[in-house]
Design an enzyme around this catalytic site. Structure first.
Site, PDB file in Angstrom:
ATOM      1  CE  LYS A 172      -2.026   2.982   2.012  1.00  0.00           C
ATOM      2  NZ  LYS A 172      -1.802   4.397   1.658  1.00  0.00           N
TER       3      LYS A 172
ATOM      4  N   GLY B  57       1.637   4.436  13.434  1.00  0.00           N
ATOM      5  CA  GLY B  57       2.225   3.194  13.965  1.00  0.00           C
ATOM      6  C   GLY B  57       1.460   2.706  15.193  1.00  0.00           C
TER       7      GLY B  57
ATOM      8  CD  GLU C 119      12.078   0.121  10.463  1.00  0.00           C
ATOM      9  OE1 GLU C 119      12.735   1.000  11.057  1.00  0.00           O
ATOM     10  OE2 GLU C 119      12.378  -1.070  10.459  1.00  0.00           O
TER      11      GLU C 119
ATOM     12  CB  CYS D 218      12.665   8.646   9.215  1.00  0.00           C
ATOM     13  SG  CYS D 218      13.839   7.621   8.319  1.00  0.00           S
TER      14      CYS D 218
ATOM     15  CD  GLU E 253       9.239  12.832  12.102  1.00  0.00           C
ATOM     16  OE1 GLU E 253       8.065  12.444  12.205  1.00  0.00           O
ATOM     17  OE2 GLU E 253      10.145  12.139  11.613  1.00  0.00           O
TER      18      GLU E 253
HETATM   19  P1  NAD Z   1       1.971   8.472   7.629  1.00  0.00           P
HETATM   20  O1  NAD Z   1       2.068   7.720   8.898  1.00  0.00           O
HETATM   21  O2  NAD Z   1       0.988   9.564   7.525  1.00  0.00           O
HETATM   22  O3  NAD Z   1       1.624   7.481   6.410  1.00  0.00           O
HETATM   23  C1  NAD Z   1       2.420   6.342   6.136  1.00  0.00           C
HETATM   24  C2  NAD Z   1       1.564   5.311   5.419  1.00  0.00           C
HETATM   25  O4  NAD Z   1       0.542   4.861   6.317  1.00  0.00           O
HETATM   26  C3  NAD Z   1       0.841   5.852   4.179  1.00  0.00           C
HETATM   27  O5  NAD Z   1       0.836   4.861   3.175  1.00  0.00           O
HETATM   28  C4  NAD Z   1      -0.569   6.105   4.703  1.00  0.00           C
HETATM   29  O6  NAD Z   1      -1.569   6.038   3.701  1.00  0.00           O
HETATM   30  C5  NAD Z   1      -0.736   4.953   5.693  1.00  0.00           C
HETATM   31  N1  NAD Z   1      -1.761   5.179   6.719  1.00  0.00           N
HETATM   32  C6  NAD Z   1      -2.153   6.354   7.254  1.00  0.00           C
HETATM   33  N2  NAD Z   1      -3.148   6.144   8.156  1.00  0.00           N
HETATM   34  C7  NAD Z   1      -3.384   4.807   8.187  1.00  0.00           C
HETATM   35  C8  NAD Z   1      -4.281   3.967   8.907  1.00  0.00           C
HETATM   36  N3  NAD Z   1      -5.157   4.462   9.775  1.00  0.00           N
HETATM   37  N4  NAD Z   1      -4.236   2.642   8.685  1.00  0.00           N
HETATM   38  C9  NAD Z   1      -3.342   2.107   7.805  1.00  0.00           C
HETATM   39  N5  NAD Z   1      -2.488   2.854   7.077  1.00  0.00           N
HETATM   40  C10 NAD Z   1      -2.479   4.184   7.276  1.00  0.00           C
HETATM   41  O7  NAD Z   1       3.460   8.967   7.307  1.00  0.00           O
HETATM   42  P2  NAD Z   1       3.955   9.826   6.088  1.00  0.00           P
HETATM   43  O8  NAD Z   1       3.517  11.231   6.271  1.00  0.00           O
HETATM   44  O9  NAD Z   1       3.620   9.133   4.811  1.00  0.00           O
HETATM   45  O10 NAD Z   1       5.551   9.724   6.265  1.00  0.00           O
HETATM   46  C11 NAD Z   1       6.273  10.527   7.135  1.00  0.00           C
HETATM   47  C12 NAD Z   1       6.602   9.776   8.408  1.00  0.00           C
HETATM   48  O11 NAD Z   1       7.297   8.573   8.098  1.00  0.00           O
HETATM   49  C13 NAD Z   1       7.538  10.568   9.309  1.00  0.00           C
HETATM   50  O12 NAD Z   1       7.097  10.486  10.636  1.00  0.00           O
HETATM   51  C14 NAD Z   1       8.873   9.855   9.134  1.00  0.00           C
HETATM   52  O13 NAD Z   1       9.753  10.001  10.206  1.00  0.00           O
HETATM   53  C15 NAD Z   1       8.437   8.448   8.944  1.00  0.00           C
HETATM   54  N6  NAD Z   1       9.486   7.643   8.291  1.00  0.00           N
HETATM   55  C16 NAD Z   1      10.185   6.736   9.046  1.00  0.00           C
HETATM   56  C17 NAD Z   1      11.216   5.991   8.474  1.00  0.00           C
HETATM   57  C18 NAD Z   1      11.994   4.970   9.274  1.00  0.00           C
HETATM   58  O14 NAD Z   1      12.679   4.153   8.671  1.00  0.00           O
HETATM   59  N7  NAD Z   1      11.928   4.978  10.600  1.00  0.00           N
HETATM   60  C19 NAD Z   1      11.532   6.180   7.125  1.00  0.00           C
HETATM   61  C20 NAD Z   1      10.802   7.102   6.385  1.00  0.00           C
HETATM   62  C21 NAD Z   1       9.774   7.836   6.994  1.00  0.00           C
END
Ligand code: NAD
Length: 501
Positions: A191, A249, A267, A302, A401
């Protein structure tokens, strides 16, 4: 990273691109069952790129059913490891062949400079190759028993893995998830983020060309609260592997508890400290690294080095050097290989960053550089590299963040204080440490609460080392053979043996 292609070459290639916009289910491309679509927009220009299938629970249920059937059929899960390896290597070769196009899709979709996207492609392809090569080098174990028994410890795939990924490194995060999950023999449903679905759908075309069996790899474009949530609540998904925000998460862990206790690997976010001691050599080179640590990928990283902790005896001199480097990291057209920063992913994120900057000023931090939106391209979403000094751990910009090009500088007077400040965070993803004193390096590295510590570099590492966080940065580990282990179960087979007639 500069590329062999010129700005004009990239613009031409962008003009020639055709986008796949349909979901990839059971090796065929199809619209969402509801017929709904969503628009994906190029944040550097504000123009709509494409309308993409908006999948929801109905599509997720179908994809999960196909994934399960494929798993039970065994034409991937029980395929000889050497053969699985060949299929995955074919995919890696196809990705290599089409890497410019894949890089461009990420750049158009989420705004990062194309040189940076090409770097991501090298990481993504390397990850698929590493995992493909690992498949036939993993052995089970024989337990140390008496001669009346034989204890076998087998590694088996989990079943159906749902990978939910973010937009900041769309294809590289995808590869980090699907590489080990597929290599271990699972059926995988991806997804992608609703903000960057295009490279995942192009990857699906390459999977089709590489001749993966039906139902083994599927892509469901759509929103988190529809497609993502349906996968997370499914009773027939065995594992959720997620990269994204800490808030989502936490929700996913709840969904697992409300459904079938599927494994959840997370992550998540970070607020990583980058600690500079006065004894480090070549301050100017360190300053250049410290600026790149936050401004690379527009700060949408991240592991961005967003908290710069500097020993007070060198602080003003060092900050001056950081400012000089930051001045040269201005955003530009993402299709220009010389641009250091590109566009911010969307209006929501753009506004969020500017709100944090306003809050930093209101809470009394000293704005030394940037602090505003800029417009290298009409209609695009850009933010200037921004540096705040005199930040304290009480300030919002010092704790949360931001996920944008905003650096918070703190001062410290002793090693003890530096360690305390570095660890004073809900997050624990990465930490940087700059010093020439090996005893200090070892002492401090061990005391930092962080998934990775970069010593005299920022973001160093390759496919051979695990990547992940502690505390609210998550629990999973991408990359290295450790990630492969996460996508398999240990099974014990205990045989009773007759020792004599
Ligand atoms: P996000 O959590 O908004 O979305 C991530 C994914 O989760 C997307 O595909 C989104 O559609 C999905 N999602 C959102 N709500 C959901 C739900 N209720 N149920 C299931 N899926 C859902 O994050 P983002 O804005 O896309 O990315 C930025 C974040 O990602 C930052 O916090 C960043 O630090 C983190 N990140 C972490 C790493 C790591 O390796 N630790 C790497 C890259 C990004």
């Amino acid at each position: 990273m500069s590329t062999q292609m010129s700005h004009a070459d990239w613009q031409r290639l962008a003009g020639d691109l055709r986008f796949e916009t349909r979901a990839f289910i059971n090796n065929a491309f199809s619209d969402a069952a509801s017929g709904e679509t969503f628009e994906t927009i190029n944040p550097a220009t504000g123009k709509t790129l494409a309308s993409v299938a908006s999948c929801d629970k109905a599509d997720a249920d179908v994809a999960v059913r196909h994934a399960r059937q494929a798993f039970e059929r065994g034409d991937w899960s029980r395929m000889a490891p050497g053969q699985r390896k060949q299929v995955m290597l074919r995919l890696a070769d196809l990705m290599e062949q089409h890497k410019n196009e894949l890089a461009l899709l990420d750049t158009l979709d989420m705004g990062k400079p194309v040189g940076s996207s090409l770097g991501d492609m090298a990481g993504a392809i390397g990850c698929i190759r590493y995992n493909a090569e690992s498949i036939d080098k993993i052995y089970g174990e024989v337990a140390p028993t008496g001669e009346d028994a034989l204890g076998l410890i087998l590694r088996e795939p989990l079943g159906v893995v749902a990978s939910i990924v973010p937009w900041n490194f769309p294809l590289m995060m995808t590869a980090w998830k699907i590489g080990p999950a597929l290599a271990a023999g699972n059926s995988v449903i991806l997804k992608p983020s609703e903000k960057s679905p295009l490279s995942a759908l192009r990857l699906a075309q390459l999977v089709q060309e590489a001749d993966f069996p039906e139902g083994v790899f599927q892509v469901l474009p759509g929103f988190g609260h529809t497609a993502g949530k349906a996968l997370a609540l499914s009773m027939d998904v065995n594992c959720l592997s997620f990269t994204g925000s800490t808030g989502v998460g936490k929700q996913l862990m709840q969904y697992a508890g409300q459904s079938n206790l599927k494994r959840v690997y997370l992550e998540c976010g970070g607020k990583s400290p980058n600690v500079v001691f006065a004894d480090c050599k070549n301050l100017d080179a360190v300053a250049s690294n410290a600026a790149a640590a936050i401004f690379h990928n527009q700060g949408e990283v991240c592991i961005a080095g967003s908290r710069l902790l500097v020993e007070n005896s060198i602080r003003e001199e060092f900050v001056q050097q950081v400012l000089a480097h930051a001045e040269n990291m201005q955003p530009g057209d993402p299709l220009n290989p010389d641009s250091f920063m590109g566009a911010i992913v969307d209006e929501t994120q753009h506004k969020r960053i500017l709100d944090y900057i306003r809050q930093g000023v209101e809470e009394g931090a000293n704005l030394r550089l940037g602090g505003e939106a800029v417009s290298p391209i009409d209609g695009g979403l850009f933010v200037a590299p921004t540096v705040f000094d005199n930040v304290t751990d009480q300030m919002t910009i010092g704790r949360e963040e931001i996920f944008g090009p905003v650096l918070a500088v703190f001062g410290f007077d002793s090693e003890e204080e530096a360690v305390r400040m570095a660890n004073d965070s809900d997050y624990g993803l990465a930490a940087g440490l700059w010093s020439q004193d090996i005893d200090r390096i070892m002492r401090v590295s061990r005391r930092l609460h962080s998934g990775q510590v970069f010593v005299n570099n920022w973001a160093g590492g390759d496919q051979t080392v695990p990547f992940g966080g502690v505390k609210q940065s998550g629990n999973g580990r991408d990359k290295s053979h450790h990630s492969l282990e996460e996508y398999s179960e240990l099974k014990t087979v205990w045989m009773t043996l007759a020792t004599r007639d």
